[in-house]
Design an enzyme around this catalytic site. Structure first.
Site, PDB file in Angstrom:
ATOM      1  N   TYR A 210     -19.025  87.110   2.490  1.00 54.17           N
ATOM      2  CA  TYR A 210     -19.462  85.899   3.278  1.00 54.17           C
ATOM      3  C   TYR A 210     -19.518  86.688   4.602  1.00 54.17           C
ATOM      4  CZ  TYR A 210     -18.806  82.613  -0.038  1.00 54.17           C
ATOM      5  OH  TYR A 210     -18.769  81.646  -1.209  1.00 54.17           O
TER       6      TYR A 210
ATOM      7  N   ARG B 185      13.368  71.130  19.772  1.00 54.23           N
ATOM      8  CA  ARG B 185      12.889  70.556  18.530  1.00 54.23           C
ATOM      9  C   ARG B 185      13.632  69.891  17.895  1.00 54.23           C
ATOM     10  NH1 ARG B 185      11.952  75.401  13.894  1.00 54.23           N
ATOM     11  NH2 ARG B 185      13.976  75.083  13.612  1.00 54.23           N
TER      12      ARG B 185
ATOM     13  N   MET C 160     -12.169  81.933  -1.071  1.00 51.18           N
ATOM     14  CA  MET C 160     -11.498  81.229  -1.728  1.00 51.18           C
ATOM     15  C   MET C 160     -10.571  81.831  -2.741  1.00 51.18           C
ATOM     16  SD  MET C 160     -12.025  77.433  -2.936  1.00 51.18           S
ATOM     17  CE  MET C 160     -12.841  77.120  -1.471  1.00 51.18           C
TER      18      MET C 160
ATOM     19  N   LYS D  45      15.175  76.024   2.164  1.00 50.82           N
ATOM     20  CA  LYS D  45      14.157  75.080   2.483  1.00 50.82           C
ATOM     21  C   LYS D  45      12.821  75.489   1.863  1.00 50.82           C
ATOM     22  CE  LYS D  45      13.749  76.862   7.099  1.00 50.82           C
ATOM     23  NZ  LYS D  45      14.386  76.663   8.548  1.00 50.82           N
TER      24      LYS D  45
END
Ligand SMILES: *Cc1c(COP(=O)(O)O)cnc(C)c1O
Length: 381
Positions: free
Chosen positions: A266, A140, A314, A39
């Protein structure tokens, strides 16, 4: 997807290692039977290449999550047995049947959909195969005990359906001491016995990767490993029995020499106090290198550990390469980001997550190199 320039990071996926891992796992299972769970694009590593290699290596049974994944796999492997964990809806049930996908039926509604499709067909002598999933503790997917009981008291609900597997899923298999494993096993056995009247001698499956290592009680007739195929450690308390599958290598874009106290990145979360060299590698959280690895993770240059300093941004990470000889840290030099001395599981722990999330997040922005699987291919971007 960014262009694969000279600074592009390279994701190397060892298909032979995946096949070796599947064989090792199948060999540990009492029945010798292991399907491969592919998957989420084979845990982010590429369904096409991974499934083809596994099939070539002898794996004939696969699990995917969605119908679309099942259809994609069917186009690739005409003869394999493909099971779809999410099961059918009324609108797409015929697509399951037409592509010979075996649905996992998770609730009475899905049983009704599959039974109705079967009964509406011209050929009532050919029941449609299906897997029944029981919920033994995940809350689930699958039949909770009360709904499972209705299958045995109202067997006509299964008209036209040929159950080919009864399965359930473990919540804490990677923790061998957790009492919940034995509780789920007991529940699974009880429900299986209760359903024996309607399902007959239907084979059963409980174990994922880690479940295989809980002992033969958990093996039943088929195991369903995913993570361990891709090299993640199914036994986190012990050394990893699996072959390494994934390597990620980035390249240095720039090196900054810092001689006075200065901050990196940052938020100025890191202050460099000694004279240092900081190397920037163009891989960041947009590429699946998680921001939670900021100031925690490591890379390696020629085997020397280099720490991530400052925040992951990023599309860049910064490493303190002060302790590596300058000639090994020029722009263009390789930094090992995942693999070898720094396995996926360790990066995951440093980023406060699990290897599954790292693998499935790796994304398509890398140049992918596939090793083995009959031929070495360069997957391009
Ligand atoms: C994902 C999944 C697996 C594979 O689990 P791993 O921990 O990756 O081995 C097996 N069974 C079900 C139902 C799953 O959803």
């Amino acid at each position: 997807m960014r262009p694969a320039g000279s600074t592009a990071a390279v994701l190397t996926i060892d298909l032979d290692a995946i096949v070796a891992n599947w064989r090792l796992l199948a060999g540990r299972v009492k029945s010798g039977q292991a399907a491969a769970v592919v998957k989420a694009d084979a845990y982010g590593l590429g369904l096409d290449a991974v499934a083809a290699a596994l099939h070539g290596g002898g794996c004939k049974r696969f699990f995917v999550a969605t119908l679309d994944e099942g259809l994609a796999l069917r186009r690739l492997l005409a003869a394999a047995e493909i099971a779809v964990l999410f099961g059918p809806e009324r609108a797409d049930a015929e697509q399951f049947r037409a592509s010979r996908l075996i649905p996992v039926l998770n609730h009475l509604g899905q049983v009704e959909v599959w039974s109705a499709l079967s009964r509406a067909r011209r050929d009532p002598t050919a029941p449609l195969a299906a897997i029944i999933q029981l919920d033994t503790g995940m809350s689930r997917l699958g039949f909770p005990p009360a709904e499972a009981a209705r299958l045995s008291t109202e067997p006509e609900r299964l008209a036209g359906i040929a159950p080919c597997l009864l399965m359930s899923h473990l919540a804490r298999a990677e923790e061998p001491d957790a009492a919940m494993n034995r509780e789920q096993l007991a529940r699974f056995r009880t429900l299986r016995a209760e359903l024996a009247g309607v399902l007959g001698a239907c084979p059963a499956s409980l174990a994922n990767s880690s479940g295989i290592f809980l002992g033969t009680d958990y093996h039943f007739d088929l195991a369903r490993p995913g993570a361990a195929l891709y090299g993640l450690n199914p036994t986190p308390k012990y050394s990893n029995p699996m072959a390494e599958v994934v390597r990620l290598q980035g390249k240095i874009l720039q090196v900054r020499c810092v001689d006075s106290p200065q901050t990196v990145g940052y938020g100025a979360t890191r202050v460099v106090t000694r004279p240092s060299r900081i190397a920037t590698v163009p891989v960041g959280y947009a590429d699946g290198y998680l921001r939670s690895a900021s100031n925690q993770a490591s890379g390696h240059i020629e085997g020397v550990r280099v720490a991530v300093v400052g925040r992951v941004s990023m599309d860049m990470i910064t490493f303190d390469v002060t302790d590596v000889p300058p000639e090994a840290t020029r722009p263009g030099a390789t930094v090992d980001l995942i693999g070898g001395p720094y396995p996926v599981d360790v990066l995951a722990a440093d980023a406060n997550t699990i290897g599954y999330e790292i693998l499935t997040g790796l994304g398509r922005c890398y140049r992918r190199r596939y090793l083995g699987g009959g031929n070495a291919t360069d997957g391009g971007a």
